[in-house]
Design a protein around this motif. Sequence first.
Motif, PDB file in Angstrom:
ATOM      1  N   SER A 133      39.524   4.676   5.854  1.00 15.83           N
ATOM      2  CA  SER A 133      40.977   4.794   5.780  1.00 15.83           C
ATOM      3  C   SER A 133      41.379   6.239   6.039  1.00 15.83           C
ATOM      4  O   SER A 133      40.770   7.173   5.508  1.00 15.83           O
ATOM      5  CB  SER A 133      41.517   4.300   4.436  1.00 15.83           C
ATOM      6  OG  SER A 133      40.822   4.869   3.348  1.00 15.83           O
ATOM      7  N   THR A 134      42.383   6.399   6.882  1.00 15.52           N
ATOM      8  CA  THR A 134      42.904   7.714   7.243  1.00 15.52           C
ATOM      9  C   THR A 134      44.422   7.644   7.249  1.00 15.52           C
ATOM     10  O   THR A 134      45.012   6.571   7.116  1.00 15.52           O
ATOM     11  CB  THR A 134      42.416   8.138   8.645  1.00 15.52           C
ATOM     12  OG1 THR A 134      42.811   7.133   9.603  1.00 15.52           O
ATOM     13  CG2 THR A 134      40.898   8.309   8.685  1.00 15.52           C
ATOM     14  N   VAL A 135      45.068   8.782   7.423  1.00 21.26           N
ATOM     15  CA  VAL A 135      46.504   8.819   7.664  1.00 21.26           C
ATOM     16  C   VAL A 135      46.760   9.717   8.863  1.00 21.26           C
ATOM     17  O   VAL A 135      45.979  10.642   9.142  1.00 21.26           O
ATOM     18  CB  VAL A 135      47.301   9.333   6.446  1.00 21.26           C
ATOM     19  CG1 VAL A 135      47.184   8.371   5.266  1.00 21.26           C
ATOM     20  CG2 VAL A 135      46.850  10.726   6.038  1.00 21.26           C
ATOM     21  N   ASP A 136      47.847   9.452   9.582  1.00 19.30           N
ATOM     22  CA  ASP A 136      48.205  10.322  10.695  1.00 19.30           C
ATOM     23  C   ASP A 136      49.066  11.479  10.187  1.00 19.30           C
ATOM     24  O   ASP A 136      49.294  11.617   8.974  1.00 19.30           O
ATOM     25  CB  ASP A 136      48.889   9.537  11.817  1.00 19.30           C
ATOM     26  CG  ASP A 136      50.231   8.917  11.411  1.00 19.30           C
ATOM     27  OD1 ASP A 136      50.799   9.307  10.364  1.00 19.30           O
ATOM     28  OD2 ASP A 136      50.711   8.046  12.151  1.00 19.30           O
ATOM     29  N   LYS A 189      40.053   6.126  19.304  1.00 23.37           N
ATOM     30  CA  LYS A 189      40.603   5.291  18.243  1.00 23.37           C
ATOM     31  C   LYS A 189      41.456   6.119  17.286  1.00 23.37           C
ATOM     32  O   LYS A 189      41.262   7.315  17.123  1.00 23.37           O
ATOM     33  CB  LYS A 189      39.464   4.582  17.497  1.00 23.37           C
ATOM     34  CG  LYS A 189      38.693   3.640  18.424  1.00 23.37           C
ATOM     35  CD  LYS A 189      37.575   2.903  17.727  1.00 23.37           C
ATOM     36  CE  LYS A 189      36.885   1.958  18.720  1.00 23.37           C
ATOM     37  NZ  LYS A 189      35.760   1.224  18.109  1.00 23.37           N
ATOM     38  N   HIS A 190      42.402   5.433  16.639  1.00 15.62           N
ATOM     39  CA  HIS A 190      43.325   6.122  15.731  1.00 15.62           C
ATOM     40  C   HIS A 190      42.579   6.840  14.617  1.00 15.62           C
ATOM     41  O   HIS A 190      42.986   7.915  14.183  1.00 15.62           O
ATOM     42  CB  HIS A 190      44.322   5.121  15.142  1.00 15.62           C
ATOM     43  CG  HIS A 190      45.183   4.454  16.167  1.00 15.62           C
ATOM     44  ND1 HIS A 190      45.622   3.160  16.045  1.00 15.62           N
ATOM     45  CD2 HIS A 190      45.679   4.898  17.345  1.00 15.62           C
ATOM     46  CE1 HIS A 190      46.343   2.830  17.089  1.00 15.62           C
ATOM     47  NE2 HIS A 190      46.393   3.861  17.895  1.00 15.62           N
ATOM     48  N   THR A 191      41.475   6.246  14.140  1.00 12.30           N
ATOM     49  CA  THR A 191      40.709   6.870  13.062  1.00 12.30           C
ATOM     50  C   THR A 191      40.224   8.258  13.483  1.00 12.30           C
ATOM     51  O   THR A 191      40.321   9.218  12.711  1.00 12.30           O
ATOM     52  CB  THR A 191      39.507   5.994  12.675  1.00 12.30           C
ATOM     53  OG1 THR A 191      39.980   4.736  12.199  1.00 12.30           O
ATOM     54  CG2 THR A 191      38.667   6.658  11.583  1.00 12.30           C
ATOM     55  N   LEU A 192      39.687   8.369  14.691  1.00 15.53           N
ATOM     56  CA  LEU A 192      39.216   9.663  15.189  1.00 15.53           C
ATOM     57  C   LEU A 192      40.368  10.642  15.315  1.00 15.53           C
ATOM     58  O   LEU A 192      40.261  11.806  14.882  1.00 15.53           O
ATOM     59  CB  LEU A 192      38.532   9.481  16.543  1.00 15.53           C
ATOM     60  CG  LEU A 192      38.115  10.768  17.258  1.00 15.53           C
ATOM     61  CD1 LEU A 192      37.094  11.547  16.437  1.00 15.53           C
ATOM     62  CD2 LEU A 192      37.570  10.457  18.652  1.00 15.53           C
ATOM     63  N   GLU A 193      41.466  10.195  15.879  1.00 13.98           N
ATOM     64  CA  GLU A 193      42.623  11.074  16.053  1.00 13.98           C
ATOM     65  C   GLU A 193      43.134  11.575  14.707  1.00 13.98           C
ATOM     66  O   GLU A 193      43.464  12.760  14.544  1.00 13.98           O
ATOM     67  CB  GLU A 193      43.717  10.323  16.812  1.00 13.98           C
ATOM     68  CG  GLU A 193      43.304   9.957  18.238  1.00 13.98           C
ATOM     69  CD  GLU A 193      44.134   8.829  18.834  1.00 13.98           C
ATOM     70  OE1 GLU A 193      45.114   8.401  18.178  1.00 13.98           O
ATOM     71  OE2 GLU A 193      43.794   8.367  19.936  1.00 13.98           O
ATOM     72  N   ASN A 194      43.174  10.677  13.712  1.00 12.21           N
ATOM     73  CA  ASN A 194      43.655  11.069  12.386  1.00 12.21           C
ATOM     74  C   ASN A 194      42.687  12.034  11.708  1.00 12.21           C
ATOM     75  O   ASN A 194      43.105  13.006  11.067  1.00 12.21           O
ATOM     76  CB  ASN A 194      43.833   9.832  11.511  1.00 12.21           C
ATOM     77  CG  ASN A 194      44.964   8.936  11.982  1.00 12.21           C
ATOM     78  OD1 ASN A 194      45.775   9.336  12.820  1.00 12.21           O
ATOM     79  ND2 ASN A 194      45.026   7.728  11.462  1.00 12.21           N
ATOM     80  N   ALA A 195      41.379  11.775  11.832  1.00 13.79           N
ATOM     81  CA  ALA A 195      40.381  12.646  11.210  1.00 13.79           C
ATOM     82  C   ALA A 195      40.433  14.049  11.803  1.00 13.79           C
ATOM     83  O   ALA A 195      40.277  15.047  11.093  1.00 13.79           O
ATOM     84  CB  ALA A 195      38.985  12.054  11.378  1.00 13.79           C
ATOM     85  N   LEU A 196      40.665  14.136  13.093  1.00 18.71           N
ATOM     86  CA  LEU A 196      40.765  15.441  13.750  1.00 18.71           C
ATOM     87  C   LEU A 196      42.007  16.198  13.299  1.00 18.71           C
ATOM     88  O   LEU A 196      41.976  17.429  13.130  1.00 18.71           O
ATOM     89  CB  LEU A 196      40.793  15.264  15.273  1.00 18.71           C
ATOM     90  CG  LEU A 196      39.464  14.901  15.939  1.00 18.71           C
ATOM     91  CD1 LEU A 196      39.695  14.479  17.387  1.00 18.71           C
ATOM     92  CD2 LEU A 196      38.491  16.076  15.873  1.00 18.71           C
TER      93      LEU A 196
END
Length: 293
Positions: free
Chosen positions: A34-37, A74-81
């Motif tokens: 789970s991540t957030v943008d 993927k959104h997860t990668l973008e959010n983690a970055l």
Amino acid sequence: MKEMISIDPKGLATPKLHGYLLGAIGPRPIAFASTVDEEGRPNLSPFSFFNVFSANPPILIFSPARRVRDNTTKHTLENALSTKEVVINVVNYAIVQQMSLASTEYLQGENEFKKAGLTMVGSDLVKPPRVGESPVQFECKVTKVEVLGTEGGAGNLIFSEVVKIHIDPAMLHENGSIDQEKIDLVARMGGNWYSRARAGLFEVPKPLSTLGIGVDAIPIHIRLSKTLSGNDLGMLGNIAQLPTQKEVDEFIASNRPLRTIISGGEREQLEILAKTYLEKKDVLSAWKVLLVE
């Protein structure tokens, strides 16, 4: 000595190579991340390129690969970055269907917690919420991301340092260690196959290429059923559209046991019958039963 098939991976199309890798290397634990943008919108997605790599410091690594079909990330990668935070939620058998539904590629900003019928629980040290139904949840800070390539199928190793652990006490032995029978972990295999640590192989159909309606679109009286489990709701949510009233009426007309249950007026018996269809992976018939008025 038996003769082997020998393959140069550079000569294979990426989907074929991907299939060999996933079919041969398993069971693979699942990072339900789970991540957030940057706007604080939650995202939830599972990844089976995952494991623990250090205890001191405690480091978990998972890898959201670039999509093979169009080389997007993927959104997860973008959010983690962008936020440098993630919660890795452990997946057990009780939530495997909901986890699978969450892997559907909903549009950015769509809340997979709601689509999968899972509970968002606030974290203590990071912004992403935890999955309340997960037996163990790891709040993590992202320490680095190692890019393995720029083409479709290339991985991105997300190094995640655990800063807080949450454990369901029902998963513990009397001595405080995690009971492997109670935690009932599942892991990913090739194709549609999973491995249940205490029971062996089982199959979960991949989410639809079209978007499933999601658990949040299931009528409230069905969602609140005491008969249907979270896994049952996850299967029901992975359908593109509900059967029509005509299809429901035709199903009733051709099903004498169902007509008997309807005449008795017991809603719980309808739900029990629907559950038997779900156990047979017949989701459409389960829906027709549940839509009886």
